[in-house]
Design an enzyme around this catalytic site. Structure first.
Site, short mmCIF file in Angstrom:
data_model
loop_
_atom_site.label_atom_id
_atom_site.label_comp_id
_atom_site.label_asym_id
_atom_site.label_seq_id
_atom_site.Cartn_x
_atom_site.Cartn_y
_atom_site.Cartn_z
N ASP A 1 45.90 38.88 43.39
CA ASP A 1 45.83 37.85 42.36
C ASP A 1 47.27 37.51 41.94
O ASP A 1 47.93 36.71 42.58
CB ASP A 1 44.97 38.43 41.23
N ARG B 1 29.41 45.47 40.68
CA ARG B 1 30.11 45.77 41.93
C ARG B 1 29.12 45.79 43.09
O ARG B 1 29.49 45.61 44.24
CB ARG B 1 30.83 47.12 41.84
N GLU C 1 42.63 46.11 50.27
CA GLU C 1 42.54 45.68 48.87
C GLU C 1 41.45 44.62 48.74
O GLU C 1 41.15 43.88 49.69
CB GLU C 1 43.93 45.16 48.47
N ASP C 2 40.83 44.56 47.58
CA ASP C 2 39.79 43.56 47.36
C ASP C 2 40.37 42.16 47.16
O ASP C 2 39.92 41.19 47.75
CB ASP C 2 38.89 43.95 46.17
N PHE D 1 37.55 33.72 38.24
CA PHE D 1 37.31 35.16 38.16
C PHE D 1 36.05 35.50 38.96
O PHE D 1 34.94 35.12 38.59
CB PHE D 1 37.17 35.62 36.71
P1 5GP Z 1 46.92 41.57 40.62
O1 5GP Z 1 47.80 42.73 40.28
O2 5GP Z 1 47.17 41.00 41.99
O3 5GP Z 1 46.97 40.52 39.55
O4 5GP Z 1 45.43 42.06 40.54
C1 5GP Z 1 44.90 42.95 41.41
C2 5GP Z 1 43.65 43.59 40.85
O5 5GP Z 1 43.12 42.89 39.72
C3 5GP Z 1 42.57 43.54 41.90
O6 5GP Z 1 42.65 44.66 42.74
C4 5GP Z 1 41.32 43.52 41.06
O7 5GP Z 1 40.93 44.83 40.75
C5 5GP Z 1 41.72 42.78 39.80
N1 5GP Z 1 41.35 41.37 39.90
C6 5GP Z 1 42.17 40.31 40.14
N2 5GP Z 1 41.49 39.16 40.19
C7 5GP Z 1 40.19 39.49 39.98
C8 5GP Z 1 38.97 38.71 39.94
O8 5GP Z 1 38.91 37.48 40.11
N3 5GP Z 1 37.83 39.42 39.71
C9 5GP Z 1 37.81 40.78 39.52
N4 5GP Z 1 36.63 41.36 39.29
N5 5GP Z 1 38.94 41.52 39.56
C10 5GP Z 1 40.11 40.88 39.80
#
Ligand code: 5GP
Length: 183
Positions: free
Chosen positions: A105, A167, A101-102, A154
């Site tokens: 959050d 990207r 996973e990238d 972000f």
């Molecule tokens: P979560 O469900 O943990 O809140 O978010 C996961 C997804 O939200 C990540 O896989 C990503 O695609 C997107 N995301 C969360 N934080 C960021 C951020 O700081 N920048 C970007 N570009 N995408 C984010």
């Protein structure tokens, strides 16, 4: 140039990313040495760059599959609603899985994914996330391999988008004024 360097603050440069990803690759190689033939499952779209570098830093036989999830609209705030946009191409029953996973959050996406994949009865599941933003966690999820813990900002680049763009930035940064850092 496709972005305005004056509008982006670099958080993690190419060299820092590469060094850490090689460390993660070595750790995964050691952890699965007795039991290779893992499947790396990359979550589209954000993790495609991390996957490419991590896979090449792992010295084991492995295969790769993709899964599409979406929790973001075109804004920079999480909706909390996770949607599967593309499923795996093969069953994972009795296999050793590493989710790639990238960023974790709020953790909602990873929680959804872990719950979903567990029902398919893999032998084991571990999680590798390049970035972790613990300040925003809403649910606890285990992350076995973390690249970097980052502050609540972000981030864009190295697979992560700003409204579907950027990207292809080779580093991870943030927009200095919060606006689109491209012409
Ligand atoms: P979560 O469900 O943990 O809140 O978010 C996961 C997804 O939200 C990540 O896989 C990503 O695609 C997107 N995301 C969360 N934080 C960021 C951020 O700081 N920048 C970007 N570009 N995408 C984010």
């Amino acid at each position: 140039m496709f972005y305005d360097p004056k509008k982006i603050e670099v958080l993690l440069d190419e060299e820092t990313l590469s060094k850490r990803i090689h460390e993660l690759g070595a750790q995964i190689t050691a952890d699965y040495a007795e039991n290779p033939d893992i499947i790396l499952i990359a979550v589209l779209k954000g993790s495609y760059v991390f996957l490419a570098d991590l896979a090449r830093a792992i010295d084991l036989p492995l295969s790769i599959d993709f899964l599409g999830l979406s929790s973001y609209g075109s804004s920079t705030k999480s909706s909390g609603v996770v949607r599967m946009t593309q499923d795996l191409s093969k069953p994972i029953k009795d296999r050793d899985i590493v989710i790639v996973e990238d960023i974790v959050d709020t953790g909602l996406t990873m929680k959804y994914l872990l719950d979903n994949l567990q029902t398919r009865q893999p032998r084991s599941i571990k999680v590798a996330s390049l970035l972790h933003k613990p300040a925003r966690a809403q649910v606890e999820v285990p992350i076995d391999y973390v690249g970097f813990v980052i502050p609540d900002r972000f981030v864009i680049g190295y697979g992560l988008d700003f409204d579907q763009r950027l990207r292809n930035l080779p580093f991870i940064g943030v927009s200095v004024d919060g606006g689109p850092p491209y012409p």
